[in-house]
Design a protein around this motif. Structure first.
Motif, PDB file in Angstrom:
ATOM      1  N   ALA A 137      -1.556 -73.236  12.351  1.00  0.00           N
ATOM      2  CA  ALA A 137      -2.349 -73.006  11.151  1.00  0.00           C
ATOM      3  C   ALA A 137      -3.817 -72.897  11.530  1.00  0.00           C
ATOM      4  N   ASP A 138      -4.593 -72.275  10.649  1.00  0.00           N
ATOM      5  CA  ASP A 138      -6.037 -72.179  10.829  1.00  0.00           C
ATOM      6  C   ASP A 138      -6.730 -73.140   9.870  1.00  0.00           C
ATOM      7  N   LEU A 139      -7.869 -73.664  10.302  1.00  0.00           N
ATOM      8  CA  LEU A 139      -8.623 -74.609   9.473  1.00  0.00           C
ATOM      9  C   LEU A 139     -10.089 -74.200   9.442  1.00  0.00           C
ATOM     10  N   ARG A 140     -10.608 -73.998   8.232  1.00  0.00           N
ATOM     11  CA  ARG A 140     -12.028 -73.697   8.046  1.00  0.00           C
ATOM     12  C   ARG A 140     -12.744 -74.982   7.651  1.00  0.00           C
ATOM     13  N   VAL A 141     -13.821 -75.309   8.370  1.00  0.00           N
ATOM     14  CA  VAL A 141     -14.589 -76.523   8.121  1.00  0.00           C
ATOM     15  C   VAL A 141     -16.038 -76.147   7.825  1.00  0.00           C
ATOM     16  N   SER A 142     -16.556 -76.648   6.707  1.00  0.00           N
ATOM     17  CA  SER A 142     -17.961 -76.450   6.349  1.00  0.00           C
ATOM     18  C   SER A 142     -18.679 -77.793   6.461  1.00  0.00           C
ATOM     19  N   ILE A 143     -19.838 -77.784   7.110  1.00  0.00           N
ATOM     20  CA  ILE A 143     -20.571 -79.028   7.358  1.00  0.00           C
ATOM     21  C   ILE A 143     -21.981 -78.916   6.774  1.00  0.00           C
ATOM     22  N   THR A 144     -22.357 -79.918   5.980  1.00  0.00           N
ATOM     23  CA  THR A 144     -23.693 -79.983   5.404  1.00  0.00           C
ATOM     24  C   THR A 144     -24.272 -81.372   5.631  1.00  0.00           C
ATOM     25  N   ASP A 145     -25.593 -81.487   5.437  1.00  0.00           N
ATOM     26  CA  ASP A 145     -26.212 -82.810   5.446  1.00  0.00           C
ATOM     27  C   ASP A 145     -26.160 -83.378   4.027  1.00  0.00           C
ATOM     28  N   THR A 146     -26.761 -84.545   3.813  1.00  0.00           N
ATOM     29  CA  THR A 146     -26.659 -85.222   2.520  1.00  0.00           C
ATOM     30  C   THR A 146     -27.405 -84.494   1.402  1.00  0.00           C
ATOM     31  N   SER A 147     -28.272 -83.537   1.762  1.00  0.00           N
ATOM     32  CA  SER A 147     -28.967 -82.749   0.740  1.00  0.00           C
ATOM     33  C   SER A 147     -28.260 -81.424   0.476  1.00  0.00           C
ATOM     34  N   PHE A 166      -8.776 -76.680  21.165  1.00  0.00           N
ATOM     35  CA  PHE A 166      -9.100 -76.361  19.776  1.00  0.00           C
ATOM     36  C   PHE A 166     -10.521 -76.832  19.471  1.00  0.00           C
ATOM     37  N   TYR A 167     -11.461 -75.914  19.483  1.00  0.00           N
ATOM     38  CA  TYR A 167     -12.860 -76.285  19.260  1.00  0.00           C
ATOM     39  C   TYR A 167     -13.652 -75.080  18.776  1.00  0.00           C
ATOM     40  N   ALA A 168     -14.773 -75.361  18.125  1.00  0.00           N
ATOM     41  CA  ALA A 168     -15.704 -74.331  17.687  1.00  0.00           C
ATOM     42  C   ALA A 168     -17.030 -75.002  17.372  1.00  0.00           C
ATOM     43  N   LEU A 184     -11.148 -73.264  13.111  1.00  0.00           N
ATOM     44  CA  LEU A 184     -10.269 -73.598  14.222  1.00  0.00           C
ATOM     45  C   LEU A 184      -8.958 -72.855  14.006  1.00  0.00           C
ATOM     46  N   THR A 185      -8.479 -72.176  15.027  1.00  0.00           N
ATOM     47  CA  THR A 185      -7.307 -71.326  14.868  1.00  0.00           C
ATOM     48  C   THR A 185      -6.104 -71.869  15.626  1.00  0.00           C
ATOM     49  N   ASN A 186      -4.934 -71.539  15.100  1.00  0.00           N
ATOM     50  CA  ASN A 186      -3.654 -71.838  15.755  1.00  0.00           C
ATOM     51  C   ASN A 186      -3.460 -73.332  16.028  1.00  0.00           C
ATOM     52  N   LEU A 187      -3.810 -74.168  15.056  1.00  0.00           N
ATOM     53  CA  LEU A 187      -3.562 -75.603  15.219  1.00  0.00           C
ATOM     54  C   LEU A 187      -2.061 -75.868  15.150  1.00  0.00           C
ATOM     55  N   PRO A 188      -1.524 -76.653  16.073  1.00  0.00           N
ATOM     56  CA  PRO A 188      -0.084 -76.908  16.069  1.00  0.00           C
ATOM     57  C   PRO A 188       0.301 -77.904  14.991  1.00  0.00           C
ATOM     58  N   ASN A 189       1.531 -77.794  14.513  1.00  0.00           N
ATOM     59  CA  ASN A 189       2.040 -78.767  13.549  1.00  0.00           C
ATOM     60  C   ASN A 189       2.055 -80.169  14.143  1.00  0.00           C
ATOM     61  N   GLY A 190       1.825 -81.152  13.278  1.00  0.00           N
ATOM     62  CA  GLY A 190       1.852 -82.539  13.713  1.00  0.00           C
ATOM     63  C   GLY A 190       0.545 -83.240  13.419  1.00  0.00           C
ATOM     64  N   ALA A 191       0.500 -84.520  13.776  1.00  0.00           N
ATOM     65  CA  ALA A 191      -0.692 -85.338  13.534  1.00  0.00           C
ATOM     66  C   ALA A 191      -1.734 -85.106  14.619  1.00  0.00           C
ATOM     67  N   GLY A 192      -2.982 -85.425  14.272  1.00  0.00           N
ATOM     68  CA  GLY A 192      -4.055 -85.293  15.246  1.00  0.00           C
ATOM     69  C   GLY A 192      -5.361 -85.863  14.714  1.00  0.00           C
ATOM     70  N   ASP A 193      -6.410 -85.665  15.469  1.00  0.00           N
ATOM     71  CA  ASP A 193      -7.728 -86.214  15.151  1.00  0.00           C
ATOM     72  C   ASP A 193      -8.737 -85.081  15.125  1.00  0.00           C
ATOM     73  N   GLN A 216       0.997 -79.457   8.644  1.00  0.00           N
ATOM     74  CA  GLN A 216       2.402 -79.170   8.327  1.00  0.00           C
ATOM     75  C   GLN A 216       2.527 -77.810   7.658  1.00  0.00           C
ATOM     76  N   GLY A 217       1.628 -76.921   7.992  1.00  0.00           N
ATOM     77  CA  GLY A 217       1.617 -75.602   7.367  1.00  0.00           C
ATOM     78  C   GLY A 217       0.190 -75.204   7.043  1.00  0.00           C
ATOM     79  N   PRO A 218      -0.007 -74.263   6.110  1.00  0.00           N
ATOM     80  CA  PRO A 218      -1.364 -73.813   5.759  1.00  0.00           C
ATOM     81  C   PRO A 218      -2.260 -74.981   5.347  1.00  0.00           C
ATOM     82  N   ILE A 219      -3.520 -74.913   5.700  1.00  0.00           N
ATOM     83  CA  ILE A 219      -4.469 -75.991   5.410  1.00  0.00           C
ATOM     84  C   ILE A 219      -5.604 -75.444   4.564  1.00  0.00           C
ATOM     85  N   LYS A 220      -5.895 -76.125   3.463  1.00  0.00           N
ATOM     86  CA  LYS A 220      -7.046 -75.739   2.656  1.00  0.00           C
ATOM     87  C   LYS A 220      -8.336 -76.054   3.413  1.00  0.00           C
TER      88      LYS A 220
END
Length: 206
Positions: A20-30, A141-143, A153-162, A184-188
């Motif tokens: 699965a692919d995961l899109r992560v957006s990062i902001t500061d407290t403002s 798996f890094y960006a 992050l692309t092509n994350l394998p099924n299962g638990a992780g950090d 466990q499949g597509p990730i929001k």
């Protein structure tokens, strides 16, 4: 000081797939986007060896290190070309890689291998304003976030992780914010808010 962390979004479970692919957006407290954050995913089952795609370069240019944050796999060799008209003495006291590259002038370069995962803070013994970081990783798996504070992050394998979000100015211990993740499949998409200590470098932004 406890890290301020807000996670918006959730995991969407569907029919299991290989990756699965995961899109992560990062902001500061403002709400301002945080660039130069390094996002990694470490599967509990382990990751395949990280491919080393040379060259890796941290140049000295206009009295700054370029780039400000460089991501390399463990075992990579980084070159440190001096593109200034003055001499520099590059060093680090970081446990992940302590080193000294004694004074050398413009047009010359030095190289060094980084065998151990971790964060290496870089400085110049002659010019204290020069700062940079090498983030040495041991997962495939890094960006690194762009000016909009976004990575995929692309092509994350099924299962638990950090899921680990690192930034040199994060108030979290070691600059690292950890999030448990179960694929466990597509990730929001996930949004993460970091508490940033201060402006990171002279170029502005984070």
């Amino acid at each position: 000081m406890k890290t301020t962390l807000t996670v918006i979004g959730s995991l969407l479970c569907a029919t299991p797939v290989v990756a699965a692919d995961l899109r992560v957006s990062i902001t500061d407290t403002s709400g301002k986007p945080v660039r130069d954050a390094v996002v990694t995913y470490e599967p509990a089952a382990g990751s395949a060896p990280v491919g080393i795609k040379a060259p890796y370069v941290m140049a000295q240019r206009d009295m700054n290190f370029t780039p400000y944050v460089l991501v390399v796999p463990a075992g990579a060799t980084v070159s440190f070309p001096n593109q200034d008209a003055v001499s520099h003495h590059v060093y680090s006291f970081s446990p992940a890689r302590k080193f000294q590259l004694p004074l050398y002038g413009g047009g010359l370069s030095r190289s060094l291998t980084f065998p151990t995962a971790g964060t290496v803070a870089i400085g110049c013994n002659i010019h204290d304003s020069m700062q940079a970081y090498i983030r040495v990783i041991d997962t495939a798996f890094y960006a690194q976030t762009d000016d909009k504070g976004v990575v995929t992050l692309t092509n994350l394998p099924n299962g638990a992780g950090d899921l680990v979000i690192w930034h040199p100015m994060s108030s979290a211990k070691g600059g690292e914010t950890h999030l448990p993740l179960s694929v466990q499949g597509p990730i929001k998409p996930i949004s993460v808010q970091l508490k940033i200590r201060r402006m990171a470098h002279a170029g502005g932004g984070y």
